[in-house]
Design a protein around this motif. Structure first.
Motif, PDB file in Angstrom:
ATOM      1  N   SER A 150      -0.639   5.016  18.340  1.00  0.00           N
ATOM      2  CA  SER A 150       0.722   5.494  18.023  1.00  0.00           C
ATOM      3  C   SER A 150       1.041   6.059  16.472  1.00  0.00           C
ATOM      4  O   SER A 150       1.812   6.847  16.128  1.00  0.00           O
ATOM      5  N   SER A 151       0.063   5.851  15.805  1.00  0.00           N
ATOM      6  CA  SER A 151       0.220   6.001  14.147  1.00  0.00           C
ATOM      7  C   SER A 151      -0.893   5.754  13.501  1.00  0.00           C
ATOM      8  O   SER A 151      -1.944   5.198  13.853  1.00  0.00           O
ATOM      9  N   LEU A 152      -1.153   6.509  12.322  1.00  0.00           N
ATOM     10  CA  LEU A 152      -2.215   6.246  11.165  1.00  0.00           C
ATOM     11  C   LEU A 152      -1.201   5.817  10.091  1.00  0.00           C
ATOM     12  O   LEU A 152      -0.422   6.491   9.541  1.00  0.00           O
ATOM     13  N   ASP A 153      -1.338   4.425   9.514  1.00  0.00           N
ATOM     14  CA  ASP A 153      -0.778   4.046   8.483  1.00  0.00           C
ATOM     15  C   ASP A 153      -1.689   3.934   7.035  1.00  0.00           C
ATOM     16  O   ASP A 153      -2.886   3.119   7.088  1.00  0.00           O
ATOM     17  N   ARG A 154      -1.460   4.852   6.014  1.00  0.00           N
ATOM     18  CA  ARG A 154      -1.929   4.675   5.041  1.00  0.00           C
ATOM     19  C   ARG A 154      -1.452   4.059   3.908  1.00  0.00           C
ATOM     20  O   ARG A 154      -0.295   4.520   3.517  1.00  0.00           O
ATOM     21  N   ASP A 155      -2.106   3.223   3.199  1.00  0.00           N
ATOM     22  CA  ASP A 155      -1.417   2.290   1.995  1.00  0.00           C
ATOM     23  C   ASP A 155      -1.721   3.015   0.638  1.00  0.00           C
ATOM     24  O   ASP A 155      -2.276   4.281   0.576  1.00  0.00           O
ATOM     25  N   ALA A 156      -1.313   2.609  -0.330  1.00  0.00           N
ATOM     26  CA  ALA A 156      -1.302   3.076  -1.800  1.00  0.00           C
ATOM     27  C   ALA A 156      -2.765   3.244  -2.317  1.00  0.00           C
ATOM     28  O   ALA A 156      -3.093   4.083  -2.937  1.00  0.00           O
ATOM     29  N   THR A 157      -3.505   2.527  -1.766  1.00  0.00           N
ATOM     30  CA  THR A 157      -4.799   2.428  -2.267  1.00  0.00           C
ATOM     31  C   THR A 157      -5.784   3.393  -1.293  1.00  0.00           C
ATOM     32  O   THR A 157      -6.824   3.438  -1.625  1.00  0.00           O
ATOM     33  N   GLY A 158      -5.333   4.095  -0.322  1.00  0.00           N
ATOM     34  CA  GLY A 158      -5.962   4.925   0.141  1.00  0.00           C
ATOM     35  C   GLY A 158      -6.610   4.412   1.832  1.00  0.00           C
ATOM     36  O   GLY A 158      -6.993   5.185   2.450  1.00  0.00           O
ATOM     37  N   ASN A 159      -6.511   3.057   2.003  1.00  0.00           N
ATOM     38  CA  ASN A 159      -6.893   2.722   3.191  1.00  0.00           C
ATOM     39  C   ASN A 159      -6.022   2.859   4.369  1.00  0.00           C
ATOM     40  O   ASN A 159      -4.844   3.119   4.333  1.00  0.00           O
ATOM     41  N   VAL A 160      -6.775   3.288   5.593  1.00  0.00           N
ATOM     42  CA  VAL A 160      -6.039   3.822   6.540  1.00  0.00           C
ATOM     43  C   VAL A 160      -6.052   2.974   8.026  1.00  0.00           C
ATOM     44  O   VAL A 160      -7.294   2.418   7.960  1.00  0.00           O
TER      45      VAL A 160
END
Length: 424
Positions: A150-160
């Motif tokens: 349903s989604s790809l979540d990217r955090d502030a450090t670039g991890n997906v």
């Protein structure tokens, strides 16, 4: 000082013309590609950001396809479960008609059997790309749940990290469950035990659920004063045969609440088939608790209740397994069938509601992913797309500057010619 070896004016004009030609070439590239930043050489930081965003757009396109597939799959299941609900409602109408004495119950039973066969047909055909959400007969971990990307979540450090919408299968098969005759019986291992002395209530909390395990209600009773309570009627033998009388075989995805509900329904069927008075002993489900109640026994009566288990090659029954026991051939059986059909209808209604809820969530996520993709594309355009109005104006200005630069270089190159007049 004038020199025939060094022409400073020509060098200045030449450098100016080179700068103009470089700017003109860059502007022409922007116009031809439509981008102000087409390569990392143009602006490495902005180019890198845009490429990350472009990769996310590609990922969300795949997510959109995944959501569409999940939406189609669950739509098939929801439509099928709603159809099953309608068919069960028709069966209820037949059962109600069978309550009348002056009816041909054999023909009504024939109609009920035909409707039951139609339910089997609907459930069997309710698949999309080979996946059937109305069938869950496996004890394999994870088989009772279908996950939709349903989604790809990217955090502030670039991890997906990937996110999923989980859809639990809703079993509407009519296959009967069975306890393995050679299985291993264990008394009281399925949850807490309790004792009813007189009018009391006991809460039996279901223990950890293991798919493929048969959970059963174990009963023993005593009557010290020979009252109306008959212990033998409310006793199950402490072995596999006894466990098979009031049992529920757990499937993957079942919770303690599901087992409690399954056991409560199993006892209701057992009591109806054996004409047991549920005022003497009854079981209801309350979350993960199986609640035993007695409204007739006195202080000299004792009913011990527990949850037993049988492990082995047990057969997982369908959610509508009791439909195979619907019989209206006699007045008593017709009355029992009326009580049983209500639970079956509720099972189908619950399945439809679960599918409807999951479909609504997928619809919302699909709409969000579409809007998010558009926003990302707009953001990428803001970063790297060329301003065509500005580029057009700049192109015309640079073309004029180029002509002037050529003219200036031509004038500068003619300056040494004036030195010849000094030697005439």
């Amino acid at each position: 000082m004038s020199s025939i070896l060094t022409n400073n004016s020509a060098m200045v004009a030449l450098q100016t013309l080179k700068g103009i030609n470089s700017s003109l070439a860059k502007t022409q590239d922007e116009i031809s590609t439509g981008k102000s930043i087409a390569t990392a050489r143009d602006n490495s930081a902005v180019w890198a950001i845009s490429k990350v965003m472009e990769s996310d757009v590609k990922g969300f396109k795949a997510i959109s396809d995944s959501l569409s597939l999940g939406q189609s799959t669950i739509t098939v299941a929801r439509n099928a479960s709603e159809t099953v609900t309608d068919l069960l409602t028709e069966i209820k109408g037949k059962i109600v008609a069978a309550q009348e004495d002056n009816v041909d119950r054999s023909k009504i039973q024939t109609d009920i059997s035909a409707l039951r066969d139609q339910i089997n047909s609907v459930v069997g055909a309710a698949q999309f790309n080979g996946l059937n959400l109305l069938s869950n007969d496996s004890a394999t971990a994870g088989s009772g749940t279908v996950s939709v990307l349903s989604s790809l979540d990217r955090d502030a450090t670039g991890n997906v990290a990937a996110s999923y919408i989980d859809m639990a299968k809703q079993d509407l098969r009519t296959d009967a469950q069975a306890v393995d005759a050679s299985g291993t019986y264990a008394a009281g291992t399925g949850g807490a035990a309790g004792t009813l002395n007189g009018t009391q209530t006991a809460n039996l909390t279901v223990a950890t659920v293991t798919a493929g395990t048969a959970y059963s209600i174990g009963l023993t009773g005593t009557d010290a004063d020979s009252s109306a309570f008959v212990p033998g009627d409310y006793t199950t033998s402490g072995d596999v045969a006894g466990a098979s009388l009031v049992t529920y075989v757990a499937k993957d995805g079942d919770t303690a609440a599901d087992v409690a509900s399954g056991l409560a329904n199993a006892f209701a069927t057992y009591a109806a088939e054996n004409s047991l008075d549920t005022n003497v002993l009854n079981f209801t489900a309350s979350g993960s608790n199986l609640v035993a109640t007695s409204g007739v026994t006195d202080g000299t009566d004792t009913i011990a209740v527990r949850i037993d288990t049988v492990t082995g090659d047990n057969t997982i029954g369908g959610g509508l397994a009791a439909l195979g026991d619907i019989d209206v051939s006699t007045a008593d059986s017709a009355e029992t069938a009326l009580a049983a059909i209500e639970g079956l209808i509720q099972t189908a209604i619950d399945a439809s509601a679960e599918f409807g809820s999951a479909q609504g969530r997928i619809d919302i996520q699909s709409d969000f992913v579409g809007k998010l993709t558009d926003s990302l594309k707009s953001g990428i355009g803001t970063l790297v797309d060329a301003d065509m109005e500005e580029a057009s104006a700049r192109l015309q200005a640079l073309q004029v500057q180029q002509q002037l630069g050529v003219q200036s270089l031509s004038i500068a190159n003619q300056q040494p010619q004036s030195l010849l007049s000094l030697f005439r």
